[in-house]
Every structure is written in C-alpha cells, then in structure tokens.
Design a protein around this motif. Structure first.
Motif, PDB file in Angstrom:
ATOM      1  N   UNK A   8       0.902  -1.197   0.061  1.00 17.60           N
ATOM      2  CA  UNK A   8       0.009   0.071  -0.072  1.00 17.60           C
ATOM      3  C   UNK A   8       0.774   1.367  -0.034  1.00 17.60           C
ATOM      4  N   UNK A   9       1.909   1.449   0.824  1.00 22.84           N
ATOM      5  CA  UNK A   9       2.931   2.315   0.884  1.00 22.84           C
ATOM      6  C   UNK A   9       3.594   2.572  -0.489  1.00 22.84           C
ATOM      7  N   UNK A  10       3.824   1.414  -1.338  1.00 22.67           N
ATOM      8  CA  UNK A  10       4.517   1.469  -2.257  1.00 22.67           C
ATOM      9  C   UNK A  10       3.503   2.010  -3.448  1.00 22.67           C
ATOM     10  N   UNK A  13       3.255   5.769  -2.985  1.00 18.65           N
ATOM     11  CA  UNK A  13       4.427   6.406  -3.538  1.00 18.65           C
ATOM     12  C   UNK A  13       4.446   6.509  -5.013  1.00 18.65           C
ATOM     13  N   UNK A  14       4.065   5.328  -5.566  1.00 20.39           N
ATOM     14  CA  UNK A  14       4.071   5.426  -6.965  1.00 20.39           C
ATOM     15  C   UNK A  14       3.037   6.566  -7.476  1.00 20.39           C
ATOM     16  N   UNK A  15       1.863   6.430  -6.788  1.00 23.93           N
ATOM     17  CA  UNK A  15       1.069   7.539  -7.278  1.00 23.93           C
ATOM     18  C   UNK A  15       1.657   9.035  -7.008  1.00 23.93           C
ATOM     19  N   UNK A  16       2.186   9.300  -6.089  1.00 21.06           N
ATOM     20  CA  UNK A  16       2.751  10.703  -5.726  1.00 21.06           C
ATOM     21  C   UNK A  16       3.856  10.981  -6.673  1.00 21.06           C
ATOM     22  N   UNK A  17       4.642   9.892  -7.280  1.00 17.95           N
ATOM     23  CA  UNK A  17       5.377  10.042  -8.326  1.00 17.95           C
ATOM     24  C   UNK A  17       4.924  10.556  -9.595  1.00 17.95           C
ATOM     25  N   UNK A  18       3.681   9.856 -10.036  1.00 17.02           N
ATOM     26  CA  UNK A  18       3.156  10.183 -11.167  1.00 17.02           C
ATOM     27  C   UNK A  18       2.548  11.526 -11.032  1.00 17.02           C
ATOM     28  N   UNK A  19       1.813  11.986  -9.850  1.00 18.83           N
ATOM     29  CA  UNK A  19       1.137  13.295  -9.816  1.00 18.83           C
ATOM     30  C   UNK A  19       2.360  14.229  -9.676  1.00 18.83           C
ATOM     31  N   UNK A  72       3.585  18.183  -1.951  1.00 17.94           N
ATOM     32  CA  UNK A  72       3.083  16.737  -2.146  1.00 17.94           C
ATOM     33  C   UNK A  72       4.138  15.721  -1.586  1.00 17.94           C
ATOM     34  N   UNK A  73       5.500  16.013  -1.691  1.00 16.34           N
ATOM     35  CA  UNK A  73       6.315  14.954  -1.133  1.00 16.34           C
ATOM     36  C   UNK A  73       6.590  15.113   0.256  1.00 16.34           C
ATOM     37  N   UNK A  74       6.516  16.177   0.903  1.00 21.30           N
ATOM     38  CA  UNK A  74       6.553  16.225   2.098  1.00 21.30           C
ATOM     39  C   UNK A  74       5.226  15.769   2.925  1.00 21.30           C
ATOM     40  N   UNK A  75       4.253  15.967   2.429  1.00 22.01           N
ATOM     41  CA  UNK A  75       3.036  15.456   2.832  1.00 22.01           C
ATOM     42  C   UNK A  75       3.030  14.084   2.915  1.00 22.01           C
ATOM     43  N   UNK A  76       3.369  13.436   1.760  1.00 18.82           N
ATOM     44  CA  UNK A  76       3.570  11.922   1.615  1.00 18.82           C
ATOM     45  C   UNK A  76       4.550  11.406   2.710  1.00 18.82           C
ATOM     46  N   UNK A  77       5.687  12.073   3.027  1.00 19.04           N
ATOM     47  CA  UNK A  77       6.566  11.448   3.959  1.00 19.04           C
ATOM     48  C   UNK A  77       6.145  11.661   5.364  1.00 19.04           C
ATOM     49  N   UNK A  78       5.475  12.876   5.542  1.00 13.86           N
ATOM     50  CA  UNK A  78       5.060  13.120   7.009  1.00 13.86           C
ATOM     51  C   UNK A  78       3.875  12.161   7.422  1.00 13.86           C
ATOM     52  N   UNK A  79       2.963  11.929   6.209  1.00 16.86           N
ATOM     53  CA  UNK A  79       1.772  11.310   6.715  1.00 16.86           C
ATOM     54  C   UNK A  79       1.700   9.851   6.356  1.00 16.86           C
ATOM     55  N   UNK A  80       2.609   9.240   5.622  1.00 17.58           N
ATOM     56  CA  UNK A  80       2.753   7.943   5.383  1.00 17.58           C
ATOM     57  C   UNK A  80       4.070   7.037   6.003  1.00 17.58           C
ATOM     58  N   UNK A  82       6.773   8.361   7.771  1.00 15.16           N
ATOM     59  CA  UNK A  82       7.200   8.530   9.081  1.00 15.16           C
ATOM     60  C   UNK A  82       6.458   7.957  10.242  1.00 15.16           C
ATOM     61  N   UNK A  83       5.411   7.943   9.963  1.00 12.31           N
ATOM     62  CA  UNK A  83       4.256   7.135  10.896  1.00 12.31           C
ATOM     63  C   UNK A  83       4.742   5.466  10.833  1.00 12.31           C
ATOM     64  N   UNK A  84       5.379   5.110   9.724  1.00 13.70           N
ATOM     65  CA  UNK A  84       5.208   3.397   9.640  1.00 13.70           C
ATOM     66  C   UNK A  84       6.936   3.455  10.280  1.00 13.70           C
ATOM     67  N   UNK A  85       7.630   4.371  10.116  1.00 16.79           N
ATOM     68  CA  UNK A  85       9.017   4.152  10.757  1.00 16.79           C
ATOM     69  C   UNK A  85       8.862   4.203  12.322  1.00 16.79           C
ATOM     70  N   UNK A  86       7.971   5.173  12.859  1.00 16.53           N
ATOM     71  CA  UNK A  86       7.904   5.384  14.132  1.00 16.53           C
ATOM     72  C   UNK A  86       7.297   4.251  14.947  1.00 16.53           C
ATOM     73  N   UNK A  87       6.239   3.770  13.966  1.00 11.46           N
ATOM     74  CA  UNK A  87       5.230   2.684  14.530  1.00 11.46           C
ATOM     75  C   UNK A  87       5.910   1.425  14.497  1.00 11.46           C
ATOM     76  N   UNK A  88       7.186   1.164  13.943  1.00 13.46           N
ATOM     77  CA  UNK A  88       7.563  -0.042  13.788  1.00 13.46           C
ATOM     78  C   UNK A  88       8.003  -0.587  12.719  1.00 13.46           C
TER      79      UNK A  88
END
Length: 88
Positions: A8-10, A13-19, A72-80, A82-88
C-alpha cells in the motif's frame, strides 16, 4: 511491517511520483509536438530547435510547480512514511 502495508505504501509512493511528474511531462509533450509541427511545416531540421525550447519550457514549469511538488512529497513522507518508521 506486513506485506499489505508495504504494498500500500509502495502504491501510494508511485501515485505521488505520477502526480508530481505530470506537469513537467505534459509540458515536454506539448512543446515537442509544437516544435515538431513547426519543423514539419517549415522544413527546418535543426537539432537545437527541438532541444532548447523544450528544455526552457521544462525549466519554467519546474520552477512554477516546485512548491506543489515539495508540498506533495513532504505530505507523503509526513503522513505515510514517518508514521510507519515510528510505529515499527
């Protein structure tokens, strides 16, 4: 991290790259078509005539859409990511 979360993250990420790449690719396509049509109508076959206007159009659109791309890129990293990294 399980496989579903990873894919899902991948996918996101691909959709953000397209946008983020769409404005530059669209302008490169339009500039290439316009220059190609101009060359076909005037029979001018100069290599720099295809390169310079397309490069200038890409640089201008990149400069204008840089804020959108950054947000767009900062929003993706902050919302997707970084929470995955912090969460485990």
């Amino acid at each position: 991290m399980d496989e579903a979360l990873f894919f899902d993250s991948l996918r996101q990420g691909l959709w953000v790259a397209v946008i983020t790449s769409t404005p530059i690719l669209a302008v490169a396509l339009v500039a290439g078509l316009v220059v190609g049509l101009f060359q076909a109508l005037t029979s001018i076959q100069e290599m720099t005539l295809t390169f310079v206007p397309k490069l200038m159009a890409i640089v201008i659109v990149f400069w204008l859409s840089m804020g959108f791309m950054t947000e767009t890129l900062v929003g993706f990293f902050q919302n997707q990511i970084i929470p995955h990294i912090i969460g485990g």
